[in-house]
Each structure stands twice: as structure tokens, then as C-alpha cells.
Write an enzyme that holds these catalytic residues in place. Structure first.
Site, PDB file in Angstrom:
ATOM      1  N   THR A   8       0.868  -1.186   0.000  1.00  0.00           N
ATOM      2  CA  THR A   8       0.000   0.000   0.000  1.00  0.00           C
ATOM      3  C   THR A   8       0.904   1.235   0.000  1.00  0.00           C
ATOM      4  O   THR A   8       2.049   1.169   0.459  1.00  0.00           O
ATOM      5  CB  THR A   8      -0.944   0.037   1.234  1.00  0.00           C
ATOM      6  N   GLY A   9       0.391   2.340  -0.534  1.00  0.00           N
ATOM      7  CA  GLY A   9       1.201   3.566  -0.621  1.00  0.00           C
ATOM      8  C   GLY A   9       2.398   3.354  -1.518  1.00  0.00           C
ATOM      9  O   GLY A   9       3.488   3.886  -1.274  1.00  0.00           O
ATOM     10  N   GLY A  13       7.377   7.935  -2.468  1.00  0.00           N
ATOM     11  CA  GLY A  13       8.215   7.877  -1.264  1.00  0.00           C
ATOM     12  C   GLY A  13       8.796   6.506  -0.955  1.00  0.00           C
ATOM     13  O   GLY A  13       9.348   5.816  -1.833  1.00  0.00           O
ATOM     14  N   ILE A  14       8.634   6.105   0.294  1.00  0.00           N
ATOM     15  CA  ILE A  14       9.274   4.889   0.796  1.00  0.00           C
ATOM     16  C   ILE A  14       8.671   3.631   0.152  1.00  0.00           C
ATOM     17  O   ILE A  14       9.404   2.694  -0.190  1.00  0.00           O
ATOM     18  CB  ILE A  14       9.144   4.847   2.345  1.00  0.00           C
ATOM     19  N   SER A 171       6.944   4.461  13.031  1.00  0.00           N
ATOM     20  CA  SER A 171       7.791   5.653  13.129  1.00  0.00           C
ATOM     21  C   SER A 171       8.424   5.694  14.512  1.00  0.00           C
ATOM     22  O   SER A 171       7.883   5.123  15.466  1.00  0.00           O
ATOM     23  CB  SER A 171       6.900   6.867  12.916  1.00  0.00           C
ATOM     24  N   TYR A 193      -0.941  11.466  14.573  1.00  0.00           N
ATOM     25  CA  TYR A 193       0.047  10.681  13.822  1.00  0.00           C
ATOM     26  C   TYR A 193       0.801   9.757  14.771  1.00  0.00           C
ATOM     27  O   TYR A 193       0.866   8.539  14.562  1.00  0.00           O
ATOM     28  CB  TYR A 193       1.011  11.631  13.101  1.00  0.00           C
TER      29      TYR A 193
HETATM   30  N1  LIG Z   1       8.975  10.365   5.564  1.00  0.00           N
HETATM   31  C1  LIG Z   1       9.321  10.088   6.804  1.00  0.00           C
HETATM   32  O1  LIG Z   1      10.232  10.723   7.378  1.00  0.00           O
HETATM   33  C2  LIG Z   1       8.628   9.013   7.546  1.00  0.00           C
HETATM   34  C3  LIG Z   1       7.569   8.315   7.010  1.00  0.00           C
HETATM   35  N2  LIG Z   1       6.973   7.317   7.738  1.00  0.00           N
HETATM   36  C4  LIG Z   1       5.855   6.552   7.187  1.00  0.00           C
HETATM   37  O2  LIG Z   1       6.223   5.999   5.944  1.00  0.00           O
HETATM   38  C5  LIG Z   1       5.050   5.736   5.187  1.00  0.00           C
HETATM   39  C6  LIG Z   1       5.260   6.220   3.775  1.00  0.00           C
HETATM   40  O3  LIG Z   1       5.308   7.636   3.798  1.00  0.00           O
HETATM   41  P1  LIG Z   1       6.287   8.496   2.897  1.00  0.00           P
HETATM   42  O4  LIG Z   1       6.834   7.655   1.808  1.00  0.00           O
HETATM   43  O5  LIG Z   1       7.204   9.219   3.784  1.00  0.00           O
HETATM   44  O6  LIG Z   1       5.279   9.593   2.348  1.00  0.00           O
HETATM   45  P2  LIG Z   1       4.540   9.747   0.948  1.00  0.00           P
HETATM   46  O7  LIG Z   1       3.543  10.834   1.178  1.00  0.00           O
HETATM   47  O8  LIG Z   1       5.516   9.889  -0.149  1.00  0.00           O
HETATM   48  O9  LIG Z   1       3.812   8.353   0.769  1.00  0.00           O
HETATM   49  C7  LIG Z   1       2.610   8.066   1.363  1.00  0.00           C
HETATM   50  C8  LIG Z   1       1.875   7.102   0.456  1.00  0.00           C
HETATM   51  O10 LIG Z   1       0.654   6.751   1.106  1.00  0.00           O
HETATM   52  C9  LIG Z   1      -0.381   6.920   0.159  1.00  0.00           C
HETATM   53  N3  LIG Z   1      -1.652   7.213   0.805  1.00  0.00           N
HETATM   54  C10 LIG Z   1      -1.952   8.203   1.656  1.00  0.00           C
HETATM   55  N4  LIG Z   1      -3.237   8.153   1.991  1.00  0.00           N
HETATM   56  C11 LIG Z   1      -3.778   7.097   1.340  1.00  0.00           C
HETATM   57  C12 LIG Z   1      -5.062   6.529   1.248  1.00  0.00           C
HETATM   58  N5  LIG Z   1      -6.095   7.049   1.901  1.00  0.00           N
HETATM   59  N6  LIG Z   1      -5.237   5.429   0.489  1.00  0.00           N
HETATM   60  C13 LIG Z   1      -4.207   4.889  -0.193  1.00  0.00           C
HETATM   61  N7  LIG Z   1      -2.970   5.390  -0.176  1.00  0.00           N
HETATM   62  C14 LIG Z   1      -2.762   6.489   0.569  1.00  0.00           C
HETATM   63  C15 LIG Z   1       0.054   8.085  -0.711  1.00  0.00           C
HETATM   64  O11 LIG Z   1      -0.686   8.089  -1.908  1.00  0.00           O
HETATM   65  P3  LIG Z   1      -0.963   9.475  -2.723  1.00  0.00           P
HETATM   66  O12 LIG Z   1       0.245   9.701  -3.559  1.00  0.00           O
HETATM   67  O13 LIG Z   1      -2.186   9.156  -3.509  1.00  0.00           O
HETATM   68  O14 LIG Z   1      -1.166  10.547  -1.693  1.00  0.00           O
HETATM   69  C16 LIG Z   1       1.516   7.730  -0.887  1.00  0.00           C
HETATM   70  O15 LIG Z   1       1.682   6.767  -1.892  1.00  0.00           O
HETATM   71  C17 LIG Z   1       3.897   6.431   5.923  1.00  0.00           C
HETATM   72  O16 LIG Z   1       3.177   5.467   6.626  1.00  0.00           O
HETATM   73  C18 LIG Z   1       4.614   7.360   6.899  1.00  0.00           C
HETATM   74  O17 LIG Z   1       3.854   7.598   8.037  1.00  0.00           O
HETATM   75  C19 LIG Z   1       7.414   6.980   8.976  1.00  0.00           C
HETATM   76  C20 LIG Z   1       8.465   7.641   9.543  1.00  0.00           C
HETATM   77  C21 LIG Z   1       9.151   8.711   8.873  1.00  0.00           C
HETATM   78  C1  LIG Z   2      17.513  22.306  11.159  1.00  0.00           C
HETATM   79  C2  LIG Z   2      16.489  21.245  11.388  1.00  0.00           C
HETATM   80  C3  LIG Z   2      16.741  20.001  10.626  1.00  0.00           C
HETATM   81  C4  LIG Z   2      15.072  21.798  11.281  1.00  0.00           C
HETATM   82  C5  LIG Z   2      13.937  20.767  11.285  1.00  0.00           C
HETATM   83  C6  LIG Z   2      13.259  20.614  12.596  1.00  0.00           C
HETATM   84  C7  LIG Z   2      12.035  19.687  12.598  1.00  0.00           C
HETATM   85  C8  LIG Z   2      11.008  20.208  11.621  1.00  0.00           C
HETATM   86  C9  LIG Z   2      12.448  18.229  12.348  1.00  0.00           C
HETATM   87  C10 LIG Z   2      13.457  17.737  13.402  1.00  0.00           C
HETATM   88  C11 LIG Z   2      13.213  16.250  13.575  1.00  0.00           C
HETATM   89  C12 LIG Z   2      12.231  15.897  12.487  1.00  0.00           C
HETATM   90  C13 LIG Z   2      11.477  14.623  12.506  1.00  0.00           C
HETATM   91  C14 LIG Z   2      10.251  14.531  11.890  1.00  0.00           C
HETATM   92  C15 LIG Z   2       9.606  15.736  11.287  1.00  0.00           C
HETATM   93  C16 LIG Z   2      10.499  16.964  11.152  1.00  0.00           C
HETATM   94  C17 LIG Z   2      11.348  17.146  12.398  1.00  0.00           C
HETATM   95  C18 LIG Z   2      10.436  17.340  13.579  1.00  0.00           C
HETATM   96  C19 LIG Z   2       9.433  13.257  11.950  1.00  0.00           C
HETATM   97  C20 LIG Z   2       8.473  13.408  13.102  1.00  0.00           C
HETATM   98  C21 LIG Z   2       8.654  13.057  10.641  1.00  0.00           C
HETATM   99  C22 LIG Z   2       7.812  11.824  10.645  1.00  0.00           C
HETATM  100  C23 LIG Z   2       8.305  10.677  11.429  1.00  0.00           C
HETATM  101  O1  LIG Z   2       7.636   9.667  11.370  1.00  0.00           O
HETATM  102  C24 LIG Z   2       9.496  10.776  12.317  1.00  0.00           C
HETATM  103  C25 LIG Z   2      10.336   9.529  12.319  1.00  0.00           C
HETATM  104  C26 LIG Z   2      10.329  12.026  12.106  1.00  0.00           C
HETATM  105  C27 LIG Z   2      11.315  12.243  13.265  1.00  0.00           C
HETATM  106  C28 LIG Z   2      12.174  13.449  13.098  1.00  0.00           C
END
Ligand SMILES: NC(=O)C1=CN([C@@H]2O[C@H](COP(=O)(O)OP(=O)(O)OC[C@H]3O[C@@H](n4cnc5c(N)ncnc54)[C@H](OP(=O)(O)O)[C@@H]3O)[C@@H](O)[C@H]2O)C=CC1
Ligand SMILES: CC(C)CCC[C@@H](C)[C@H]1CC[C@H]2C3=C(CC[C@]12C)[C@@]1(C)CCC(=O)[C@@H](C)[C@@H]1CC3
Length: 337
Positions: A8-9, A13-14, A171, A193
Site C-alpha cells: 500500500t502507498g 516515497g518509501i 515511526s 500521527y
Molecule cells: N517520511 C518520513 O520521514 C517518515 C515516514 N513514515 C511513514 O512511511 C510511510 C510512507 O510515507 P512516505 O513515503 O514518507 O510519504 P509519501 O507521502 O511519499 O507516501 C505516502 C503514500 O501513502 C499513500 N496514501 C496516503 N493516503 C492514502 C489513502 N487514503 N489510500 C491509499 N494510499 C494512501 C500516498 O498516496 P498518494 O500519492 O495518492 O497521496 C503515498 O503513496 C507512511 O506510513 C509514513 O507515516 C514513517 C516515519 C518517517
Molecule cells: C535544522 C532542522 C533540521 C530543522 C527541522 C526541525 C524539525 C522540523 C524536524 C526535526 C526532527 C524531524 C522529525 C520529523 C519531522 C520533522 C522534524 C520534527 C518526523 C516526526 C517526521 C515523521 C516521522 O515519522 C518521524 C520519524 C520524524 C522524526 C524526526
């Protein structure tokens, strides 16, 4: 036997980085991209096929925040495939994120500065909303929709002749303090979240404890990755601007994986393991060293069996309510026509 993988997703991204990595490793794979936007999904499918023209890549329409769509997608998948080895639950949202600047600057000069950068704890809030079925959007998308999908695919996942693995993209922002069993949807506060991700950690443990033979569940944390999700927190040009600072921070916290490829490391690592060898209490972290080397490391999760079973029971109750609502809606539409 060809392995069947559902992601899914998968269109960004990831999730997308994982799909590309999986195909480069196993050309025999049957890969199904479950996405809500079929145009984007088809574009991604074509892009994946450029490097692996003979790979078997199919599409499944799935809006994981819409329970009708989850049931339809599961039905369609069961008609197309009679096997499922890996179910990667990577779709996720963080709507209207806000950085608490005061807390951020305070954190910068505290002893918890490394932890703050690794987890974002205490500096990030979101504005959630209620969706038409009456659920909180973040809970529905990040947790409940995936729970329903697993329930619907349970027969495919629980087979006698092979083990299958459900993998939750959680996360390090998943905090026990943001989660309450009395408010599993996180209606009352501003960290939906974190709550939904803590919920997925608990649910993964519950699946390992409760579910039948052949089904295993694991949780990963991809670290901080530059994707559409993080571009929702701060604009992409700002992240690009501070990239050298982030490479520096990486020396102190290996959780700044930064690229989707690095973030997908633990997801890919799990694909290479035997499901039965994994620790149900561990969260597998994608990590990147200061020199840019990727590796996966398990960390004990801050959760317990009683709490995870209690959440599972609550989710089953909610599932009943949601299914009843969906049936009533169907009936209403039928009588109207
Ligand atoms: N980026 C980060 O730093 C971190 C990310 N994560 C987790 O990693 C996962 C992937 O996120 P990431 O790659 O970063 O972000 P992206 O926004 O790039 O990817 C999210 C994906 O989820 C899909 N999505 C969102 N809502 C729905 C929905 N209702 N139905 C189906 N698909 C959906 C999006 O589709 P669409 O393109 O259509 O929006 C997209 O493909 C998430 O679960 C996020 O919480 C966890 C920790 C850190
Ligand atoms: C100079 C700095 C890099 C400025 C950025 C500060 C904050 C906006 C980031 C610092 C740590 C980051 C972080 C996330 C979001 C952006 C920050 C708060 C997450 C919460 C994003 C989603 C996740 O799931 C976490 C793993 C990330 C943890 C660190």
C-alpha cells in the site's frame, strides 16, 4: 514458487523505493501496487517496468481511508491471487503538521537534543478531521483501514504450507504518551500521527499473539526521509537548503536516512528474513551512518501484551460497527435506486 507481494502507498516515497528495490532483487516476484490514484499508479508501474520489462507488476485500486474501498480492494485481490507472502502497509498521512518552534529551540539547548531530532517528540502536532463514516482521518488511514485489510486477507495470509509477513511502516514518533486505550482514534488531542503509529506497533504485536498459524507481523521505522510527507512539514526548498546541516546531524543520529531508498532499508531487509525468525517485540529501524552506509537494527518496542490485546479487542468492536454502517449505507443506496 513465485512470491506475491502487496504494497500500500506504493506510488511514492518509501513504498515506491521499496518496490523498485524488490524488483531489482527478485525478478520472479509478483508485485501488486495498491494505490488510491490509478493514474499515478499506472505511471509508476510503467517507470518500474522500464528497468524490469518482464516483471509482473499489477495495480489495485485502494483508498485505505475509505472502508468501502478496502473491502472492494480485498475482494478484487482475492479473485486475482490465491497467495500472499508479504503485505507491506506503507500508506500513511500526516495532515496539517505544525512545528512548535518554541519547543524546538528549547530542545536544541537541552540534553535531549539528539532524541528530539531522532523522534520529533514534543515538537510536532497535527490537525485531524472526521471522515464521512465517522472515524478520525489519521486513525482510519494509518491504522484502521490497514487493520480491515489484514482481516479481509487473513485467509490468504494464514496458510499451512508457507509463512507470510505483514509489515507496518511505523515511526520513531510513535509515543506511548500520545496513545490512550480510551481514545484510540485520538479525538481529544493533537498528536494523531504519533497515536496511530503507536497503535500500529501494538496491533502488530497483537497479530503475532492472536492470529492463526502462518501469519507473522513486524514493524519498521524508516527514519527521517525526504518525501511528500516531510514536504508537508516544511517546504522542499527549505529541506534542500538545510541538507548539509542534516548530513552533519547524521553523524550524531543515524536515524536521518534522508532518501526513500535508505528509508526502505528495513522493509527490504525483512523481505530477506524468515518471518518466524523475527522478534515480535522489536521495531526494525532503517539507519544510515555518517558515511552513508545503510543497515537495519532492531530496537525493543515500548509496549506490552495486555495493552496490545486490549487494542485488538477494541478494533474488533469498531470493525463490527463499521461493517454495520457500510451494510446500512448499501441498503440505503439499493432502496433509493
Ligand atoms: N517520511 C518520513 O520521514 C517518515 C515516514 N513514515 C511513514 O512511511 C510511510 C510512507 O510515507 P512516505 O513515503 O514518507 O510519504 P509519501 O507521502 O511519499 O507516501 C505516502 C503514500 O501513502 C499513500 N496514501 C496516503 N493516503 C492514502 C489513502 N487514503 N489510500 C491509499 N494510499 C494512501 C500516498 O498516496 P498518494 O500519492 O495518492 O497521496 C503515498 O503513496 C507512511 O506510513 C509514513 O507515516 C514513517 C516515519 C518517517
Ligand atoms: C535544522 C532542522 C533540521 C530543522 C527541522 C526541525 C524539525 C522540523 C524536524 C526535526 C526532527 C524531524 C522529525 C520529523 C519531522 C520533522 C522534524 C520534527 C518526523 C516526526 C517526521 C515523521 C516521522 O515519522 C518521524 C520519524 C520524524 C522524526 C524526526
Amino acid at each position: 514458487m513465485k512470491k506475491v507481494v502487496l504494497v500500500t502507498g506504493a506510488n511514492s516515497g518509501i513504498g515506491l523505493a521499496l518496490c523498485a528495490h524488490l524488483l531489482s532483487q527478485d525478478a520472479q516476484l509478483q508485485l501488486c501496487l495498491a494505490c488510491r490514484n490509478m493514474q499515478r499508479a499506472e505511471a509508476v508501474r510503467q517507470a518500474l517496468l522500464v528497468s524490469r520489462p518482464r516483471a509482473q507488476v499489477t495495480l489495485l485500486h485502494l483508498d485505505v481511508g475509505n472502508m468501502h474501498s478496502v473491502l472492494r480492494a480485498a475482494e478484487e485481490f482475492k479473485q486475482k491471487c490465491n497467495r500472499l507472502d508479504y503485505l507491506y502497509l506503507s500508506a500513511g498521512i500526516m495532515p496539517n503538521p505544525r512545528v512548535d518552534h518554541k519547543a524546538f529551540y528549547k530542545g536544541l539547548f537541552s540534553i535531549n537534543v539528539v532524541c528530539m531530532f531522532a523522534t520529533g517528540e514534543g515538537i510536532l502536532t497535527q490537525e485531524d478531521k472526521v471522515i464521512p463514516i465517522g472515524l478520525q482521518e489519521v486513525f482510519a488511514t494509518n491504522l484502521f483501514g490497514h487493520f480491515l485489510l489484514v482481516k479481509e486477507l487473513e485467509h490468504l495470509l494464514c496458510q499451512m504450507d508457507h509463512n507470510s509477513l505483514v509489515i507496518w511502516t511505523s515511526s520513531s514518533n510513535a509515543q506511548r504518551s500520545a496513545f490512550s486505550l480510551d481514545d484510540i482514534q485520538h479525538q481529544k488531542s493533537h498528536e494523531p500521527y504519533s497515536s496511530s503509529k503507536y497503535g500500529s506497533d501494538l496491533l502488530s504485536l497483537a497479530l503475532n499473539l492472536i492470529c492463526s498459524q502462518g501469519l507473522y507481523s513486524s514493524v519498521i521505522c524508516p527514519g527521517l526521509v525526504m518525501t511528500n510527507l516531510t514536504y508537508g512539514i516544511l517546504p522542499s526548498f527549505f529541506w534542500t537548503l538545510i541538507m548539509p546541516i542534516m548530513w552533519l546531524i547524521r553523524i550524531f543520529t543515524n536515524t536521518f536516512t534522508l532518501s526513500p531508498y535508505n528509508g526502505a532499508e528495513a522493509l527490504f531487509w525483512l523481505f530477506m528474513q524468515k518471518p518466524e525468525s523475527l522478534d515480535p517485540m522489536a521495531k526494525y529501524h532503517s539507519l544510515t551512518s555518517g558515511l552513508g552506509n545503510n543497515y537495519t537494527q532492531p530496537h525493543k518496542m515500548d509496549n506490552d501484551e495486555n495493552m496490545s490485546e486490549a487494542l485488538y479487542v477494541k478494533l474488533l468492536e469498531l470493525e463490527d460497527t463499521v461493517r454495520k454502517k457500510l451494510r446500512d449505507e448499501d441498503l440505503y443506496i439499493k432502496t433509493k435506486n
